[in-house]
Design an enzyme around this catalytic site. Structure first.
Site, PDB file in Angstrom:
ATOM      1  N   ASP A   1     -28.931  -3.458  48.554  1.00 33.03           N
ATOM      2  CA  ASP A   1     -27.730  -4.077  49.147  1.00 33.03           C
ATOM      3  C   ASP A   1     -26.865  -2.815  49.919  1.00 33.03           C
ATOM      4  O   ASP A   1     -27.265  -1.690  49.907  1.00 33.03           O
ATOM      5  CB  ASP A   1     -26.597  -4.640  47.632  1.00 33.03           C
ATOM      6  CG  ASP A   1     -25.406  -5.234  48.097  1.00 33.03           C
ATOM      7  OD1 ASP A   1     -25.296  -5.557  49.426  1.00 33.03           O
ATOM      8  OD2 ASP A   1     -25.104  -5.870  47.054  1.00 33.03           O
TER       9      ASP A   1
ATOM     10  N   GLU B   1     -15.853  -9.979  46.291  1.00 29.86           N
ATOM     11  CA  GLU B   1     -16.557  -8.791  45.540  1.00 29.86           C
ATOM     12  C   GLU B   1     -15.488  -8.290  44.451  1.00 29.86           C
ATOM     13  O   GLU B   1     -14.546  -9.034  43.894  1.00 29.86           O
ATOM     14  CB  GLU B   1     -16.988  -7.903  46.333  1.00 29.86           C
ATOM     15  CG  GLU B   1     -18.369  -8.544  47.016  1.00 29.86           C
ATOM     16  CD  GLU B   1     -19.143  -7.492  47.790  1.00 29.86           C
ATOM     17  OE1 GLU B   1     -19.281  -6.612  47.394  1.00 29.86           O
ATOM     18  OE2 GLU B   1     -19.418  -7.858  49.158  1.00 29.86           O
TER      19      GLU B   1
HETATM   20  C1  BGC Z   1     -18.659  -5.456  54.798  1.00 32.76           C
HETATM   21  C2  BGC Z   1     -19.170  -6.602  53.727  1.00 32.76           C
HETATM   22  C3  BGC Z   1     -19.777  -5.691  52.515  1.00 32.76           C
HETATM   23  C4  BGC Z   1     -18.888  -4.673  52.131  1.00 32.76           C
HETATM   24  C5  BGC Z   1     -19.313  -3.704  50.875  1.00 32.76           C
HETATM   25  C6  BGC Z   1     -17.676  -4.687  53.927  1.00 32.76           C
HETATM   26  O1  BGC Z   1     -17.123  -3.790  54.773  1.00 32.76           O
HETATM   27  O2  BGC Z   1     -18.067  -6.103  55.674  1.00 32.76           O
HETATM   28  O3  BGC Z   1     -20.181  -7.313  54.248  1.00 32.76           O
HETATM   29  O4  BGC Z   1     -20.283  -6.459  51.722  1.00 32.76           O
HETATM   30  O5  BGC Z   1     -18.091  -3.973  53.101  1.00 32.76           O
HETATM   31  O6  BGC Z   1     -18.501  -2.976  50.417  1.00 32.76           O
HETATM   32  C1  BGC Z   2     -22.736  -7.741  48.886  1.00 29.92           C
HETATM   33  C2  BGC Z   2     -23.767  -8.558  49.068  1.00 29.92           C
HETATM   34  C3  BGC Z   2     -23.910  -8.871  50.523  1.00 29.92           C
HETATM   35  C4  BGC Z   2     -24.026  -7.595  51.521  1.00 29.92           C
HETATM   36  C5  BGC Z   2     -23.954  -7.962  52.989  1.00 29.92           C
HETATM   37  C6  BGC Z   2     -22.615  -6.505  49.910  1.00 29.92           C
HETATM   38  O1  BGC Z   2     -21.580  -5.704  49.482  1.00 29.92           O
HETATM   39  O2  BGC Z   2     -22.746  -7.088  47.586  1.00 29.92           O
HETATM   40  O3  BGC Z   2     -23.942  -9.734  48.592  1.00 29.92           O
HETATM   41  O4  BGC Z   2     -24.930  -9.565  50.837  1.00 29.92           O
HETATM   42  O5  BGC Z   2     -22.884  -6.818  51.112  1.00 29.92           O
HETATM   43  O6  BGC Z   2     -22.806  -8.136  53.270  1.00 29.92           O
END
Ligand code: BGC
Ligand code: BGC
Length: 599
Positions: free
Chosen positions: A297, A490
């Site tokens: 991830d 998230e």
């Molecule tokens: C991204 C997300 C990612 C997240 C993780 C964001 O800046 O756009 O895709 O899941 O950071 O912290």
């Molecule tokens: C998330 C994932 C996601 C990834 C890419 C991460 O922060 O936990 O679910 O696929 O970002 O955007």
């Protein structure tokens, strides 16, 4: 997803005859040969490149670095779109990246991944389907297949080959901000829904159609089981409980041939999943016989203990095949080279990772069709897909209360009031992971709001008024009141209190005092603590985060269809009851798992 060949039919037949035996790489045996042949020719640098997945905006020396570092995969994080967010611009961007991947010595195509978690949700104008919580409420596996097949078409229209979906978390605690990304709280529901989703994205067998995209079951393992529902937290239960609740979804996904699995940020009893040889290699690749590749991830390996070199060593040796690198791929590249030369990472491990990645690329048909199939553009936000979404919406709604058969609402009313900001807000009804990572309120994309859908459903002779806060409610036959959560994704969605906002509670009390009967439509990513809202409303409908097609809500409100949705999560009476899950001892929720009224 890929360009149509311009070869003349005759040439095509000649080619087919001459290639059919040795070179037809869709044939599994020939695909294997191609993979082993490539691996035998690849330098260590080329292999490391295949193991890197770089965020599109992080490619510093663009586009030469794609060629120079042999970058095997690119991703868009949440909201990471080209400056013109339309399908042609996405396809141009994709094809441009691809053309630089094909400039490498061995011409290995890159694979592009994105979070298409409820439709191709980063793309403006795409059909936005209900989040998984709503799909779970439908209990309809065929529908989930159709939704993900349609999503795959809208992804393929941009050239993109791979979605980081389905999320097959089994959320146990509604405090968790990702509860809506899960299909529900039981392993049984999640494993079946997850399997249909995988089959939908990949359209049966991976690569069997040109719109088949690689699915990714996530987040392995136990993401939904963390203590207190903390995002990226620690799961503190026994291995047998983990196997009972969180593992079955991966077994089913593996059996459906899922092309990839993403590792969870979370830990199990203090051990980070990104470093777990036991779960990734022994259990997932061994016991479950998962044949695809494992991706880390977003910066997930950075959370492992030790210095950077140790983190990389631990993650790759644990069995992670592709590393998601949101920021710095150069240091990663150099670090893996060192680790291999010092024999801290065996070359055999690198070869195994590359073999899994290349096998997926071959199966997907990337070598044969590396570029975007522009004929798919018309699929994006098409009437056909919006109608699948509308059907998903109406099947996802769960009727929790309906005193004296207040619903369905009468269409022959003379004056109807619609209340609440959320009643006319595309961004709110879609939730997180919509156009931007966190999602946002307002007119973020194309779709129909509840207010618009109500106006469409009622005859022109009915007067429909709109009040943001419930003031001015007198003289109406009835009201439709829409309240709920504002978008989040998230960890930003983690909550210690799931009561309705003070503003929403004020609206409901105001409506109650007006004396006008009303239905409350709750837009939320999880069950919320209802308090007096339940008593005050004549009827209550849980609508989850249903996406762009509010006509599906009107279908139920006005009785064109009967509600069939069933709760995919137990509905708690109070915060102190959470976590509460089906099968618990002394189980006494406000509404049980599987509850749902109809007309
Ligand atoms: C991204 C997300 C990612 C997240 C993780 C964001 O800046 O756009 O895709 O899941 O950071 O912290
Ligand atoms: C998330 C994932 C996601 C990834 C890419 C991460 O922060 O936990 O679910 O696929 O970002 O955007």
């Amino acid at each position: 997803m890929k360009i149509k060949s311009l070869l003349s039919p005759l040439l095509l037949i000649m080619l087919m005859v001459s290639c059919s035996k040795e070179n037809n790489i869709s044939d599994p045996a020939n695909g294997e040969n191609l993979v082993s042949d490539l691996i035998s020719k690849m330098t260590l640098d080329e292999k490391i490149g295949q193991m890197m997945q770089v965020e599109r905006s992080a490619i510093t020396n663009y586009p030469q670095d794609i060629t120079n570092y042999f970058i095997g995969s690119i991703l868009s994080g949440g909201g990471s779109a080209p400056s013109n967010n339309n399908v042609a611009a996405w396809a141009d961007m994709y094809d441009n990246f691809q053309s630089f991947a094909l400039k490498t010595r061995l011409k290995i195509p890159m694979i592009y991944g994105i979070d298409a978690v409820h439709g191709n949700n980063n793309l403006y104008g795409a059909t936005i389907f209900p989040h998984n919580i709503g799909l779970g409420a439908t209990g309809n596996f065929n529908l989930v297949y159709d939704v993900e097949r349609a999503t795959a078409e809208e992804v393929a229209a941009t050239g993109i080959d791979w979605t980081f979906a389905p999320c097959i978390a089994v959320p146990q605690n509604e405090r968790w901000g990702r509860t809506y990304e899960g299909f529900g709280e039981t392993a049984d529901l999640v494993k079946q829904m997850g399997q249909s989703a995988v089959q939908g994205f990949q359209t049966g067998t991976l690569g069997s159609t040109s719109t088949s995209i690689l699915a990714c079951a996530k987040h392995f393992l136990g993401d939904g089981g963390t203590k207190d529902g903390h995002d990226q937290g620690d799961v503190q239960i026994s291995e047998s409980e983990i196997r009972r609740i969180h593992l079955p979804g991966y077994d089913y996904a593996a059996k459906a041939g899922v092309g990839s699995v993403m590792v969870s940020f979370s830990s199990i009893n203090g051990q980070k999943m990104h470093g777990s040889y036991h779960w990734i290699t022994d259990v997932l690749k061994g016991e479950l016989n998962f044949k695809g590749f494992v991706v880390s991830d977003w910066g997930g390996i950075d959370q492992l203990p030790g210095d950077y070199k140790t983190k990389v060593e631990t993650a790759i040796n644990a069995g992670i095949d592709m590393i998601m690198l949101p920021y710095d791929y150069k240091t990663f590249f150099a670090t893996v080279k060192q680790l291999v030369s010092e024999k801290r990472i065996p070359e055999g491990r690198i070869d195994e990772a590359v073999k899994r990645i290349l096998t997926a690329k071959v199966q997907l048909g990337l070598f044969e069709r590396p570029f975007t199939d522009r004929s798919l553009i018309s699929k994006v936000g098409s009437a056909e897909h919006r109608s699948i979404a509308r059907s998903a919406v109406r099947q996802s709604l769960v009727l929790l209360k309906n005193d004296n058969s207040f619903l369905p609402l009468k269409k022959n009313a003379s004056k109807v009031l619609v209340v609440g900001k959320a009643a006319d807000d595309i961004g709110t009804q879609c939730g997180g992971w919509t156009i931007s990572w966190q999602g946002s309120e307002g007119k973020t994309t194309i779709g129909t709001t509840i207010l618009e859908a109500v106006r469409k459903a009622l005859p022109v002779t009915t007067q429909v008024a709109y009040s943001l806060d419930g003031t001015g409610a007198s003289g109406f036959d009835y009201a439709i009141v829409v309240v709920g959560e504002k978008p989040y994704a998230e960890g930003n969605g983690d909550r210690s209190d799931l009561s309705l906002s003070a503003a929403d509670q004020t609206i409901i009390s105001r409506m109650k005092s007006s004396g006008i009967p009303f239905v409350t439509v709750l837009i939320s990513g999880r069950p919320m603590i209802l308090g007096s809202v339940l008593n005050d409303s004549n009827a209550l409908l849980a609508a989850w985060l249903f996406g762009t097609e509010a006509d599906g809500v009107a279908d139920i409100l006005f009785g064109d269809y009967k509600p069939t949705g069933k709760l995919p999560y137990s509905w708690p009476r109070s915060m102190s009851q959470i976590p509460i899950n089906s099968g618990d001892p002394n189980y006494d929720p406000l509404f049980a798992f599987g509850f749902g009224l109809t007309y």
